[in-house]
Design a protein around this motif. Sequence first.
Motif, PDB file in Angstrom:
ATOM      1  N   UNK A 259     -77.548 -37.570 -11.609  1.00 21.22           N
ATOM      2  CA  UNK A 259     -77.423 -38.040 -10.226  1.00 21.22           C
ATOM      3  C   UNK A 259     -77.138 -36.880  -9.280  1.00 21.22           C
ATOM      4  N   UNK A 260     -76.336 -35.902  -9.749  1.00 19.34           N
ATOM      5  CA  UNK A 260     -76.044 -34.733  -8.918  1.00 19.34           C
ATOM      6  C   UNK A 260     -77.299 -33.904  -8.697  1.00 19.34           C
ATOM      7  N   UNK A 261     -78.070 -33.700  -9.779  1.00 19.62           N
ATOM      8  CA  UNK A 261     -79.262 -32.851  -9.697  1.00 19.62           C
ATOM      9  C   UNK A 261     -80.405 -33.514  -8.935  1.00 19.62           C
ATOM     10  N   UNK A 262     -80.527 -34.833  -9.054  1.00 19.68           N
ATOM     11  CA  UNK A 262     -81.696 -35.516  -8.500  1.00 19.68           C
ATOM     12  C   UNK A 262     -81.425 -36.278  -7.209  1.00 19.68           C
ATOM     13  N   UNK A 263     -80.214 -36.839  -7.090  1.00 19.38           N
ATOM     14  CA  UNK A 263     -79.898 -37.572  -5.865  1.00 19.38           C
ATOM     15  C   UNK A 263     -79.221 -36.676  -4.836  1.00 19.38           C
ATOM     16  N   UNK A 264     -78.572 -35.610  -5.332  1.00 23.18           N
ATOM     17  CA  UNK A 264     -77.973 -34.621  -4.434  1.00 23.18           C
ATOM     18  C   UNK A 264     -77.025 -35.232  -3.431  1.00 23.18           C
ATOM     19  N   UNK A 265     -77.173 -34.833  -2.202  1.00 24.81           N
ATOM     20  CA  UNK A 265     -76.263 -35.254  -1.146  1.00 24.81           C
ATOM     21  C   UNK A 265     -76.283 -36.762  -0.943  1.00 24.81           C
ATOM     22  N   UNK A 266     -77.432 -37.393  -1.173  1.00 27.73           N
ATOM     23  CA  UNK A 266     -77.541 -38.844  -1.008  1.00 27.73           C
ATOM     24  C   UNK A 266     -76.653 -39.566  -2.021  1.00 27.73           C
ATOM     25  N   UNK A 267     -76.675 -39.066  -3.269  1.00 21.98           N
ATOM     26  CA  UNK A 267     -75.839 -39.670  -4.301  1.00 21.98           C
ATOM     27  C   UNK A 267     -74.364 -39.547  -3.984  1.00 21.98           C
ATOM     28  N   UNK A 268     -73.945 -38.386  -3.490  1.00 23.17           N
ATOM     29  CA  UNK A 268     -72.547 -38.179  -3.126  1.00 23.17           C
ATOM     30  C   UNK A 268     -72.142 -39.092  -1.968  1.00 23.17           C
ATOM     31  N   UNK A 269     -73.010 -39.209  -0.968  1.00 17.95           N
ATOM     32  CA  UNK A 269     -72.701 -40.063   0.182  1.00 17.95           C
ATOM     33  C   UNK A 269     -72.647 -41.525  -0.233  1.00 17.95           C
ATOM     34  N   UNK A 270     -73.537 -41.923  -1.115  1.00 15.30           N
ATOM     35  CA  UNK A 270     -73.561 -43.321  -1.560  1.00 15.30           C
ATOM     36  C   UNK A 270     -72.282 -43.667  -2.319  1.00 15.30           C
ATOM     37  N   UNK A 271     -71.883 -42.788  -3.239  1.00 15.01           N
ATOM     38  CA  UNK A 271     -70.675 -43.059  -4.015  1.00 15.01           C
ATOM     39  C   UNK A 271     -69.444 -43.115  -3.120  1.00 15.01           C
ATOM     40  N   UNK A 272     -69.287 -42.116  -2.244  1.00 14.40           N
ATOM     41  CA  UNK A 272     -68.116 -42.077  -1.369  1.00 14.40           C
ATOM     42  C   UNK A 272     -68.124 -43.229  -0.367  1.00 14.40           C
ATOM     43  N   UNK A 273     -69.313 -43.713  -0.028  1.00 17.38           N
ATOM     44  CA  UNK A 273     -69.410 -44.818   0.924  1.00 17.38           C
ATOM     45  C   UNK A 273     -69.009 -46.158   0.332  1.00 17.38           C
ATOM     46  N   UNK A 274     -69.285 -46.359  -0.961  1.00 19.30           N
ATOM     47  CA  UNK A 274     -69.033 -47.677  -1.560  1.00 19.30           C
ATOM     48  C   UNK A 274     -67.820 -47.707  -2.483  1.00 19.30           C
ATOM     49  N   UNK A 275     -67.213 -46.548  -2.789  1.00 20.12           N
ATOM     50  CA  UNK A 275     -66.147 -46.522  -3.791  1.00 20.12           C
ATOM     51  C   UNK A 275     -64.987 -47.442  -3.426  1.00 20.12           C
ATOM     52  N   UNK A 276     -64.593 -47.480  -2.163  1.00 20.35           N
ATOM     53  CA  UNK A 276     -63.476 -48.333  -1.787  1.00 20.35           C
ATOM     54  C   UNK A 276     -63.857 -49.808  -1.778  1.00 20.35           C
TER      55      UNK A 276
END
Length: 478
Positions: free
Chosen positions: A303-320
């Motif tokens: 996910x880090x290699x392929x989704x990059x910044x989008x993956x990080x934003x998605x996780x941080x956006x929905x984690x709570x």
Amino acid sequence: MADSNIKSKYLPTVKEMITLIGGKENIQGAAHCATRLRLVLKDNSLADTKAIGELDHVKGSFVAGDQLQIIIGAGTVNDVYAVFTEEAGISGMSLGDVKEQSAQKQNAFQRGIKALSDVFVEIIPGLLAAALLMGVTGLLSQKGIFGPKSVVEMYPAIEGFNRFISIMSTGIFTILPLLVVYSATKRFGGNPVLGLVLGAIMLHPELANAYAVGNGTVKPEIISLFGLKVSLVAFQGGIIIALMMGFVIAKLDKFFSRKVPDMIKLFLAPFLTIVVSGFLLFSAVGPLGRLLSDGITNGLMWSVDNLGIVGFMLFAGVQQIIVITGLHHVIGAVEAQLIADTGSNFIMPLMSVALMGQGGAVLGYTLAMWKSEKARQIGVSAFGSTLFGISEPALFGVNVKYKFPLIMGSIGGAIGGAYVYLSGINALGFGATAIPGFAIIAAKDSGHLHYVAANLLALAVGAILTIIYLKVRKPNMD
């Protein structure tokens, strides 16, 4: 019995509270933590959480972990609890009793998630201590933090101290599977000492080191067990395997304790438990656990290699939002496996900015509604909790209740997640976020400075967007 002055002050609120939770007959148990009443009800649907949140001395209420949690505040909660138990005609329970009582009402999936959380709760203090020590030695050894030279280079006299701290910081990670299998065995009802024995077997020095086998420098010994080919490889970093084995040992321990005659139970039951669990470790659970842990780690790295910044934003956006469901407890096991496999944890800073985004939203709500005494009481307390890594008061007291702050906080978290990706922030441990999380951030590449910036960014975005929404849309806040 509550003091007469205390009783006269809080009794009107308590009487209304009991009515709003469905009456005395709906109460199964009650306890309190530092700030909240925690009630186990027979039927949660009878509780009017919105009306309870409007009562005097109450700063909000929500249902979490199948408990009705009523936010009162530090100090005051003790007095309200004393009046509540007297008026309700119930004896006080410990917080552990209430958790056990509420767990009985959960389904199998919820109980499984809670069990995972409980396993790591016991060992998190040790992990935090080790991560803090790593942070200290990182600050002392890293060049560029305090100047072109490291602190150790500037002050050679502390080189021995730094070496000592470095050794202490890595100690727990060399036996982490042992600690996990011990804690898991205890959590699932088995003899934890048997978990320690199996954990020692997992890390036995005569087994080939798992990391050395993985990089091809060591070839493991292969033996035949009843015709089955078994590789004698240790389980360094086998967190998922340790979790699975804790469950296996507990079930075997209880099984043999029931089946073995009392006369020979003392030595035969543990003997059979260790022999059978050891066989399952090398023949079935170990190989399956390796596949599972490799899949988790590889999936995250993919996910880090392929989704990059989008993956990080998605996780941080929905984690709570995941926190609202209670499923976030399983993330601890994933973080532990990630640290074991890669030596660092990029999930923790994402969780921190996600939390600070929600903290920003509740801060924005508080500032915009400052003229309302009720909003100030709830908002200040909820925001203060987020600074120390606790988001539930903010989520259930304000953000979920009014919905739009939850959305704005999620946007703030996503923006913070983008910063985490761009700056490459990593943690050395898990279990702490926000201000406490500063202690476990990797010092490399100005990690601490970027961590502060990422959290402030998430906080600011959540707050500003919430204030703008309140000013522009002027929603009904009743």
